[in-house]
Write a protein that holds these residues in place. Structure first.
Motif, PDB file in Angstrom:
ATOM      1  N   GLN A   1       2.301  -0.821  -7.438  1.00 13.72           N
ATOM      2  CA  GLN A   1       3.497   0.517  -6.920  1.00 13.72           C
ATOM      3  C   GLN A   1       3.610   0.519  -5.162  1.00 13.72           C
ATOM      4  O   GLN A   1       2.889  -0.737  -4.813  1.00 13.72           O
ATOM      5  CB  GLN A   1       1.488   1.103  -7.103  1.00 13.72           C
ATOM      6  N   TYR A   2       4.198   1.287  -4.717  1.00 16.73           N
ATOM      7  CA  TYR A   2       5.033   0.791  -3.045  1.00 16.73           C
ATOM      8  C   TYR A   2       4.857   2.628  -2.842  1.00 16.73           C
ATOM      9  O   TYR A   2       4.922   3.638  -3.018  1.00 16.73           O
ATOM     10  CB  TYR A   2       6.275   1.205  -3.680  1.00 16.73           C
ATOM     11  N   ASP A   3       4.359   2.001  -1.524  1.00 16.09           N
ATOM     12  CA  ASP A   3       3.574   3.777  -0.468  1.00 16.09           C
ATOM     13  C   ASP A   3       3.678   2.370   0.321  1.00 16.09           C
ATOM     14  O   ASP A   3       3.758   1.520   0.700  1.00 16.09           O
ATOM     15  CB  ASP A   3       1.814   3.685  -1.047  1.00 16.09           C
ATOM     16  N   ALA A   4       2.231   3.608   1.480  1.00 19.82           N
ATOM     17  CA  ALA A   4       2.891   2.534   2.788  1.00 19.82           C
ATOM     18  C   ALA A   4       1.938   1.226   2.681  1.00 19.82           C
ATOM     19  O   ALA A   4       2.311   0.623   3.926  1.00 19.82           O
ATOM     20  CB  ALA A   4       2.054   4.304   4.163  1.00 19.82           C
TER      21      ALA A   4
ATOM     22  N   ARG B   1       3.705  -1.943   1.624  1.00 14.81           N
ATOM     23  CA  ARG B   1       5.568  -1.743   2.115  1.00 14.81           C
ATOM     24  C   ARG B   1       4.703  -3.397   3.097  1.00 14.81           C
ATOM     25  O   ARG B   1       6.048  -4.524   2.444  1.00 14.81           O
ATOM     26  CB  ARG B   1       5.309  -0.934   3.350  1.00 14.81           C
TER      27      ARG B   1
ATOM     28  N   TYR C   1       4.222   2.458 -11.631  1.00 13.95           N
ATOM     29  CA  TYR C   1       4.890   2.433 -10.082  1.00 13.95           C
ATOM     30  C   TYR C   1       3.813   3.586  -8.955  1.00 13.95           C
ATOM     31  O   TYR C   1       4.334   3.864  -8.342  1.00 13.95           O
ATOM     32  CB  TYR C   1       5.914   2.313  -9.413  1.00 13.95           C
ATOM     33  N   GLY C   2       2.886   3.829  -9.832  1.00 10.70           N
ATOM     34  CA  GLY C   2       2.182   4.901  -9.488  1.00 10.70           C
ATOM     35  C   GLY C   2       2.458   6.593  -9.428  1.00 10.70           C
ATOM     36  O   GLY C   2       1.611   7.030  -8.778  1.00 10.70           O
ATOM     37  N   TRP C   3       3.569   7.026  -9.379  1.00  5.84           N
ATOM     38  CA  TRP C   3       4.104   8.527  -9.955  1.00  5.84           C
ATOM     39  C   TRP C   3       3.429   9.230 -11.108  1.00  5.84           C
ATOM     40  O   TRP C   3       2.565   8.544 -11.829  1.00  5.84           O
ATOM     41  CB  TRP C   3       5.342   8.420  -9.860  1.00  5.84           C
TER      42      TRP C   3
ATOM     43  N   ARG D   1       9.659  13.948  -6.982  1.00  7.41           N
ATOM     44  CA  ARG D   1       8.470  12.902  -6.406  1.00  7.41           C
ATOM     45  C   ARG D   1       8.267  11.685  -6.492  1.00  7.41           C
ATOM     46  O   ARG D   1       8.949  10.220  -5.818  1.00  7.41           O
ATOM     47  CB  ARG D   1       6.940  13.624  -6.030  1.00  7.41           C
TER      48      ARG D   1
ATOM     49  N   SER E   1      10.086   8.457  -4.409  1.00  6.16           N
ATOM     50  CA  SER E   1       9.946   7.020  -4.432  1.00  6.16           C
ATOM     51  C   SER E   1       9.846   5.534  -4.939  1.00  6.16           C
ATOM     52  O   SER E   1      10.299   5.305  -4.152  1.00  6.16           O
ATOM     53  CB  SER E   1       8.456   7.144  -5.233  1.00  6.16           C
TER      54      SER E   1
ATOM     55  N   TRP F   1      11.987   2.731  -2.524  1.00 10.41           N
ATOM     56  CA  TRP F   1      11.339   1.201  -2.549  1.00 10.41           C
ATOM     57  C   TRP F   1      12.591   0.654  -3.002  1.00 10.41           C
ATOM     58  O   TRP F   1      12.958  -0.627  -1.618  1.00 10.41           O
ATOM     59  CB  TRP F   1      10.606   1.301  -3.584  1.00 10.41           C
TER      60      TRP F   1
END
Length: 400
Positions: free
Chosen positions: A120-123, A126, A171-173, A201, A205, A209
């Motif tokens: 998953q790619y989020d804040a 990172r 990836y979390g969406w 969205r 995302s 990335w």
């Protein structure tokens, strides 16, 4: 990746190393051949398989003999899950398995295509991701190209994030596979505003990335090729359109695609949806085929024998090479059903799992029927594969 994916299984087109090839009006160079070597197994198994340097050397000599120019290997940020050390799966330091694989690729006089994967790619992810990417760039040779993600448009991808509900995208969406009709192979954008917003969205995302990864790689390797992760040919249209709308082409040199089908013509025909969209973008991206193939196991791309598979691979290569200039990498050049006893002779997902306390060592479900679709590492040992297709494919692909 595995051929059991719905109807047209997932795959991906890879972009040219340094942009489009300069072609004369009369002569068009054949795209270089490549293979998927260690894909679909996760980082634990890459480290496990990477410890078997003798097998890697044997495999790479085989790949060199058939003229493979690219070798695709997946690398993931996923933490090691703690597989116990065993004779078939020695514990290695972080990225050591990848190092061993890359050294083997160099010995085969081929170039590595490294697939970068995240849960998953989020804040929050990172900073750890960038630290991991820095380490990976220090290991990777200058000749490497980098593919960001794998089949990011497909539900139930092999990189599905931990704890994801059934049918969720990786990836979390939150975009759901059910937002497309089950009979809609093309993947036309949904009209429902909620579903459309979910898709926007998700693409946003991914592009965030991709942009971060592109900047980090180019800062260290200005001339490296960055490839948009291979899109599955299953329901590719809307995702590809959205990539253009979100400007993904600004952060890549190429885009990858995976044209699977029941026949060579069906596989190649899937480019008809994907290719015109990519060609309409303001920036020209080369198209790489990072997966295509057929299987003697289960799935919509099933064939009866390795000989038929080799013929289909060659026909598909010829059809694809008339439409793309980038490398073309096959996914299942060899496979054959193995027994549980045969699986135990190898360091793959099954034997490594068998090392875990409490596992049922007496039976590995499915091994009598099908172990295809996990890349080439487990399939390249001639003692365990009855009718290899690589050499036949190579000869057929190069025939007039």
């Amino acid at each position: 990746m595995p051929p059991a994916k719905p109807i047209v299984a997932a795959t991906a087109v890879l972009a040219l190393l340094a942009g489009p090839i300069a072609l004369s009006a009369a002569v068009r160079a054949a795209p270089p051949l490549g293979v998927n070597y260690e894909t679909g197994n996760g980082m634990d198994l890459l480290n496990c398989d990477g410890g078997n340097t003798a097998q890697i050397a044997t495999d790479m000599a085989q790949l060199k003999s058939i003229g493979a120019k690219w070798v695709r290997i997946e690398a993931s940020t996923t933490a090691e899950s703690g597989l116990p050390s065993s004779p078939t799966c020695p514990k290695l330091p972080a990225l050591q398995g990848l190092r061993n694989m890359l050294k083997g690729v160099e010995s085969a006089q081929a170039r590595p295509l490294i697939v970068l994967l995240v849960d998953q790619y989020d804040a929050a992810a990172r900073a750890p991701y960038h630290a991991w990417l820095e380490q990976l760039l220090a290991v990777a040779p200058e000749s490497a190209a980098f593919e960001v993600g794998n089949e990011e448009n497909l539900s139930q991808s092999t990189e599905g994030y931990k704890g994801a509900p059934p049918g969720s995208y990786p990836y979390g969406w939150r975009f759901s596979a059910s937002d497309f009709g089950s009979s809609d192979r093309t993947g036309v954008c949904p009209q429902d505003p909620t579903k459309a917003a979910d898709l926007d969205r998700a693409v946003s995302s991914y592009v965030a990335w991709l942009a971060d990864t592109y900047a980090a790689i180019k800062a260290k390797r200005p001339h490296a090729t960055v490839v948009i992760g291979g899109l599955s040919s299953w329901q590719a249209q809307c995702w590809t359109q959205k990539l253009g709308q979100h400007g993904a082409y600004h952060y890549a040199d190429a885009i990858a695609y995976h044209p699977y089908g029941a026949t060579p013509s069906e596989a190649a025909a899937t480019l008809g949806v994907f290719q015109p969209i990519v060609k309409s973008w303001p920036k020209l991206l080369a198209i790489w085929i990072t997966e295509f193939g057929f299987t003697t196991g289960d799935g919509s791309s099933r064939v009866g024998t390795e000989q038929v598979k080799a013929s289909n691979l060659a026909q598909t290569y010829r059809l694809l090479s008339s439409r793309v200039n980038g490398p073309i990498l096959n996914y299942t050049a060899r496979d054959w059903p193995l027994t549980t006893a045969q699986w135990k002779q190898q360091c793959g997902s099954a034997p490594c799992v068998l090392d875990k306390p409490g596992s049922n060592a007496g039976h590995i479900p499915g091994t009598e029927r099908d172990v295809s679709g996990s890349g080439l590492f487990e399939q390249l040992d001639g003692r365990l594969v009855q009718e290899p297709a690589e050499k036949a494919f190579d000869a057929a692909a190069r025939a007039p």
